[in-house]
Write a protein that holds these residues in place. Structure first.
Motif, PDB file in Angstrom:
ATOM      1  N   GLY A 154       0.820  -1.195   0.000  1.00 18.76           N
ATOM      2  CA  GLY A 154       0.000   0.000   0.000  1.00 18.76           C
ATOM      3  C   GLY A 154       0.861   1.255   0.000  1.00 18.76           C
ATOM      4  N   ALA A 155       0.229   2.386  -0.269  1.00 21.77           N
ATOM      5  CA  ALA A 155       0.915   3.673  -0.334  1.00 21.77           C
ATOM      6  C   ALA A 155       0.360   4.613   0.727  1.00 21.77           C
ATOM      7  CB  ALA A 155       0.740   4.297  -1.718  1.00 21.77           C
ATOM      8  N   ALA A 156       1.220   5.071   1.613  1.00 23.41           N
ATOM      9  CA  ALA A 156       0.845   6.042   2.638  1.00 23.41           C
ATOM     10  C   ALA A 156       1.417   7.404   2.252  1.00 23.41           C
ATOM     11  CB  ALA A 156       1.380   5.615   4.006  1.00 23.41           C
ATOM     12  N   ASN A 157       0.614   8.448   2.420  1.00 23.52           N
ATOM     13  CA  ASN A 157       1.061   9.820   2.170  1.00 23.52           C
ATOM     14  C   ASN A 157       1.539  10.036   0.741  1.00 23.52           C
ATOM     15  OD1 ASN A 157       0.719  10.807   4.961  1.00 23.52           O
ATOM     16  ND2 ASN A 157       2.351   9.352   5.421  1.00 23.52           N
ATOM     17  N   HIS A 158       0.877   9.397  -0.191  1.00 22.46           N
ATOM     18  CA  HIS A 158       1.187   9.551  -1.612  1.00 22.46           C
ATOM     19  C   HIS A 158       0.081  10.340  -2.315  1.00 22.46           C
ATOM     20  CE1 HIS A 158       4.322   6.608  -1.030  1.00 22.46           C
ATOM     21  NE2 HIS A 158       4.570   6.503  -2.329  1.00 22.46           N
ATOM     22  N   ALA A 159       0.468  11.133  -3.302  1.00 23.64           N
ATOM     23  CA  ALA A 159      -0.517  11.790  -4.152  1.00 23.64           C
ATOM     24  C   ALA A 159      -1.258  10.732  -4.969  1.00 23.64           C
ATOM     25  CB  ALA A 159       0.176  12.769  -5.092  1.00 23.64           C
ATOM     26  N   ALA A 160      -2.540  10.985  -5.221  1.00 22.64           N
ATOM     27  CA  ALA A 160      -3.353  10.006  -5.942  1.00 22.64           C
ATOM     28  C   ALA A 160      -2.773   9.689  -7.311  1.00 22.64           C
ATOM     29  CB  ALA A 160      -4.783  10.519  -6.070  1.00 22.64           C
ATOM     30  N   TRP A 161      -2.246  10.694  -7.993  1.00 24.79           N
ATOM     31  CA  TRP A 161      -1.723  10.442  -9.330  1.00 24.79           C
ATOM     32  C   TRP A 161      -0.487   9.551  -9.279  1.00 24.79           C
ATOM     33  CZ3 TRP A 161       3.137  11.531 -11.169  1.00 24.79           C
ATOM     34  CH2 TRP A 161       3.919  12.468 -10.467  1.00 24.79           C
ATOM     35  N   ARG A 162       0.294   9.651  -8.194  1.00 25.40           N
ATOM     36  CA  ARG A 162       1.463   8.770  -8.050  1.00 25.40           C
ATOM     37  C   ARG A 162       1.026   7.332  -7.805  1.00 25.40           C
ATOM     38  NH1 ARG A 162       6.967   9.973  -8.599  1.00 25.40           N
ATOM     39  NH2 ARG A 162       7.456   8.948  -6.626  1.00 25.40           N
ATOM     40  N   VAL A 163      -0.024   7.160  -7.028  1.00 29.20           N
ATOM     41  CA  VAL A 163      -0.535   5.811  -6.784  1.00 29.20           C
ATOM     42  C   VAL A 163      -1.058   5.205  -8.080  1.00 29.20           C
ATOM     43  CG1 VAL A 163      -2.213   4.430  -5.507  1.00 29.20           C
ATOM     44  CG2 VAL A 163      -1.101   6.374  -4.394  1.00 29.20           C
ATOM     45  N   GLU A 164      -1.800   6.005  -8.819  1.00 28.73           N
ATOM     46  CA  GLU A 164      -2.344   5.516 -10.087  1.00 28.73           C
ATOM     47  C   GLU A 164      -1.221   5.142 -11.055  1.00 28.73           C
ATOM     48  OE1 GLU A 164      -6.082   6.604 -12.984  1.00 28.73           O
ATOM     49  OE2 GLU A 164      -5.085   8.216 -11.886  1.00 28.73           O
ATOM     50  N   ARG A 165      -0.189   5.992 -11.117  1.00 26.60           N
ATOM     51  CA  ARG A 165       0.963   5.686 -11.976  1.00 26.60           C
ATOM     52  C   ARG A 165       1.680   4.434 -11.500  1.00 26.60           C
ATOM     53  NH1 ARG A 165       3.099   4.712 -16.486  1.00 26.60           N
ATOM     54  NH2 ARG A 165       5.296   5.241 -16.729  1.00 26.60           N
ATOM     55  N   ALA A 166       1.839   4.277 -10.189  1.00 25.48           N
ATOM     56  CA  ALA A 166       2.494   3.094  -9.634  1.00 25.48           C
ATOM     57  C   ALA A 166       1.721   1.831  -9.975  1.00 25.48           C
ATOM     58  CB  ALA A 166       2.637   3.237  -8.118  1.00 25.48           C
ATOM     59  N   ARG A 167       0.405   1.908  -9.919  1.00 26.29           N
ATOM     60  CA  ARG A 167      -0.416   0.742 -10.263  1.00 26.29           C
ATOM     61  C   ARG A 167      -0.269   0.391 -11.743  1.00 26.29           C
ATOM     62  NH1 ARG A 167      -4.472  -1.209  -7.375  1.00 26.29           N
ATOM     63  NH2 ARG A 167      -5.970  -1.159  -9.098  1.00 26.29           N
ATOM     64  N   SER A 168      -0.152   1.389 -12.591  1.00 30.39           N
ATOM     65  CA  SER A 168       0.060   1.139 -14.018  1.00 30.39           C
ATOM     66  C   SER A 168       1.419   0.479 -14.249  1.00 30.39           C
ATOM     67  CB  SER A 168      -0.034   2.455 -14.790  1.00 30.39           C
ATOM     68  OG  SER A 168       0.232   2.257 -16.161  1.00 30.39           O
ATOM     69  N   LEU A 169       2.445   0.978 -13.564  1.00 30.08           N
ATOM     70  CA  LEU A 169       3.775   0.378 -13.681  1.00 30.08           C
ATOM     71  C   LEU A 169       3.788  -1.055 -13.180  1.00 30.08           C
ATOM     72  CD1 LEU A 169       5.901   3.425 -12.482  1.00 30.08           C
ATOM     73  CD2 LEU A 169       5.971   2.394 -14.769  1.00 30.08           C
ATOM     74  N   ALA A 170       3.048  -1.326 -12.114  1.00 26.25           N
ATOM     75  CA  ALA A 170       2.979  -2.692 -11.590  1.00 26.25           C
ATOM     76  C   ALA A 170       2.356  -3.638 -12.616  1.00 26.25           C
ATOM     77  CB  ALA A 170       2.180  -2.712 -10.286  1.00 26.25           C
ATOM     78  N   ARG A 171       1.320  -3.159 -13.277  1.00 25.39           N
ATOM     79  CA  ARG A 171       0.701  -3.992 -14.320  1.00 25.39           C
ATOM     80  C   ARG A 171       1.692  -4.263 -15.454  1.00 25.39           C
ATOM     81  NH1 ARG A 171      -3.890  -0.768 -12.917  1.00 25.39           N
ATOM     82  NH2 ARG A 171      -3.378   0.759 -14.542  1.00 25.39           N
ATOM     83  N   GLU A 172       2.458  -3.238 -15.831  1.00 28.55           N
ATOM     84  CA  GLU A 172       3.450  -3.417 -16.894  1.00 28.55           C
ATOM     85  C   GLU A 172       4.521  -4.418 -16.489  1.00 28.55           C
ATOM     86  OE1 GLU A 172       5.035   0.397 -17.838  1.00 28.55           O
ATOM     87  OE2 GLU A 172       3.098   1.245 -18.439  1.00 28.55           O
ATOM     88  N   GLN A 173       4.902  -4.392 -15.197  1.00 26.81           N
ATOM     89  CA  GLN A 173       5.950  -5.293 -14.712  1.00 26.81           C
ATOM     90  C   GLN A 173       5.415  -6.667 -14.329  1.00 26.81           C
ATOM     91  OE1 GLN A 173       8.447  -3.566 -11.640  1.00 26.81           O
ATOM     92  NE2 GLN A 173       8.342  -1.526 -12.550  1.00 26.81           N
ATOM     93  N   GLY A 174       4.103  -6.790 -14.253  1.00 31.38           N
ATOM     94  CA  GLY A 174       3.507  -8.059 -13.860  1.00 31.38           C
ATOM     95  C   GLY A 174       3.692  -8.376 -12.396  1.00 31.38           C
ATOM     96  N   VAL A 175       3.680  -7.317 -11.546  1.00 32.24           N
ATOM     97  CA  VAL A 175       3.849  -7.519 -10.109  1.00 32.24           C
ATOM     98  C   VAL A 175       2.623  -6.976  -9.378  1.00 32.24           C
ATOM     99  CG1 VAL A 175       6.355  -7.431 -10.250  1.00 32.24           C
ATOM    100  CG2 VAL A 175       5.067  -5.317  -9.800  1.00 32.24           C
ATOM    101  N   GLU A 176       2.553  -7.280  -8.089  1.00 34.89           N
ATOM    102  CA  GLU A 176       1.430  -6.859  -7.253  1.00 34.89           C
ATOM    103  C   GLU A 176       1.381  -5.334  -7.147  1.00 34.89           C
ATOM    104  OE1 GLU A 176      -1.901  -7.735  -4.719  1.00 34.89           O
ATOM    105  OE2 GLU A 176      -0.693  -8.993  -6.067  1.00 34.89           O
ATOM    106  N   PRO A 177       0.235  -4.721  -7.418  1.00 32.87           N
ATOM    107  CA  PRO A 177       0.129  -3.258  -7.321  1.00 32.87           C
ATOM    108  C   PRO A 177      -0.264  -2.814  -5.912  1.00 32.87           C
ATOM    109  CG  PRO A 177      -1.900  -4.129  -8.194  1.00 32.87           C
ATOM    110  CD  PRO A 177      -0.990  -5.325  -7.977  1.00 32.87           C
TER     111      PRO A 177
END
Length: 312
Positions: A154-177
């Motif tokens: 999970g992400a604590a104290n993160h901007a929503a857009w950073r979380v959304e970008r991180a989830r997109s990167l996780a999908r690209e890498q095939g890892v848990e978002p």
């Protein structure tokens, strides 16, 4: 977001520092006996009050409690965080660990050792680290899930857009978002655009809730009871909360608490859980966690929510 039964999370930040181990044991025992499940800690808790100037005290107390209570690991879920622990005693933020892949791996390794467990149920990125490529941090968190030493991230104290970008990167890498958000939130709100006195705190915003609801993310809130300010005259709200809306909200809070035969703290917790937010409650005495757990029985209806919304 959590739409099941109201869930109170036990915050353990002061365990081993302001809260002595024997008191922490009693709180933990009572929390589990009352049906509590989730414990929230961090590898940096609480370096600012620890004479050694580094974190780890809270995790060590939880680990000692688990060793003293055989079978308890199966009854609790443990969430911890990496990002803020000083690598040099009494040197923060200069030596604070970041979110590079080695920092994340080393941070979790230390947490597992202090807790005496082979995995944690949820690992938070305690804050952003924009000095490290987001893809690197996402990969490091995902690798830990793949290895089984972390079940969710999970992400604590993160901007929503950073979380959304991180989830997109996780999908690209095939890892848990990232599947959970942790942000500061309570019934009263500070004046808009006013900086908070507490370094590193990030307020829950509408875009965070939009993201959580659209993606099915869990939301946890911290500082939910404003350090006792709802019920203690010796702990006034910070100056950033000094505005007419606060007075109106507090007046409604008093009315609703009286109508429901509940404490003001319980109504605040019920207000959060009614919206699918899981509040973290930090306590120093057993009776405080008992009060918090009893908030699960406080039911706010749509009319109550409308009155609070109108007051704000």
């Amino acid at each position: 977001m959590n739409t099941t039964d109201p869930r109170i999370v036990l915050g353990t930040m002061d365990f081993g520092t302001r809260v002595a181990p024997e008191s922490a044991f009693a709180i933990l025992d009572d929390f589990v006996a009352g049906g509590g499940v989730w414990l929230d800690t961090a590898n940096c808790y609480s370096f600012w009050t620890d004479p050694g100037g580094v974190g780890g005290a809270s995790e060590r107390v939880i680990g000692a409690w688990l060793r003293a209570r055989p079978g308890m690991r199966d009854r609790v879920r443990i969430a911890t965080k990496v990002r803020h622990n000083p690598l040099v005693p009494h040197s923060w933020p200069e030596s604070a660990e970041g979110l590079s892949a080695p920092a994340v791996r080393n941070g979790v390794e230390g947490s597992l050792e202090r807790l005496g467990v082979d995995h944690v149920d949820l690992l938070w990125a305690h804050a952003e680290d924009r000095a490290v490529p987001l893809a690197e941090s996402v990969g490091a968190f995902g690798e830990l899930v793949t290895k089984g030493v972390v079940l969710r991230v999970g992400a604590a104290n993160h901007a929503a857009w950073r979380v959304e970008r991180a989830r997109s990167l996780a999908r690209e890498q095939g890892v848990e978002p990232f599947s959970a958000l942790q942000l500061r939130h309570s019934l009263v709100q500070p004046r808009p655009l006013t900086p908070l006195a507490e370094a590193g705190h990030r307020m829950l915003a509408a875009e965070d809730l939009d993201l959580a609801r659209s993606e099915g993310l869990t939301v946890w809130s911290y500082s939910s009871l404003m350090w006792g300010s709802y019920v203690r005259t010796d702990k006034p709200l910070p100056d950033t909360y000094d505005h007419p809306g606060t007075a109106r909200v507090l007046a409604v809070l008093e009315e609703v608490a009286e109508e429901l035969s509940a404490t003001r703290n319980q109504v605040v917790l019920a207000w959060l859980t009614r919206q699918g937010i899981d509040p973290i409650v930090g306590v120093s005495r057993v009776e405080q966690i008992e009060e918090a757990l009893a908030a699960r029985e406080v039911r706010l209806d749509d009319e109550h929510l409308a009155r609070f919304a109108a007051a704000r």
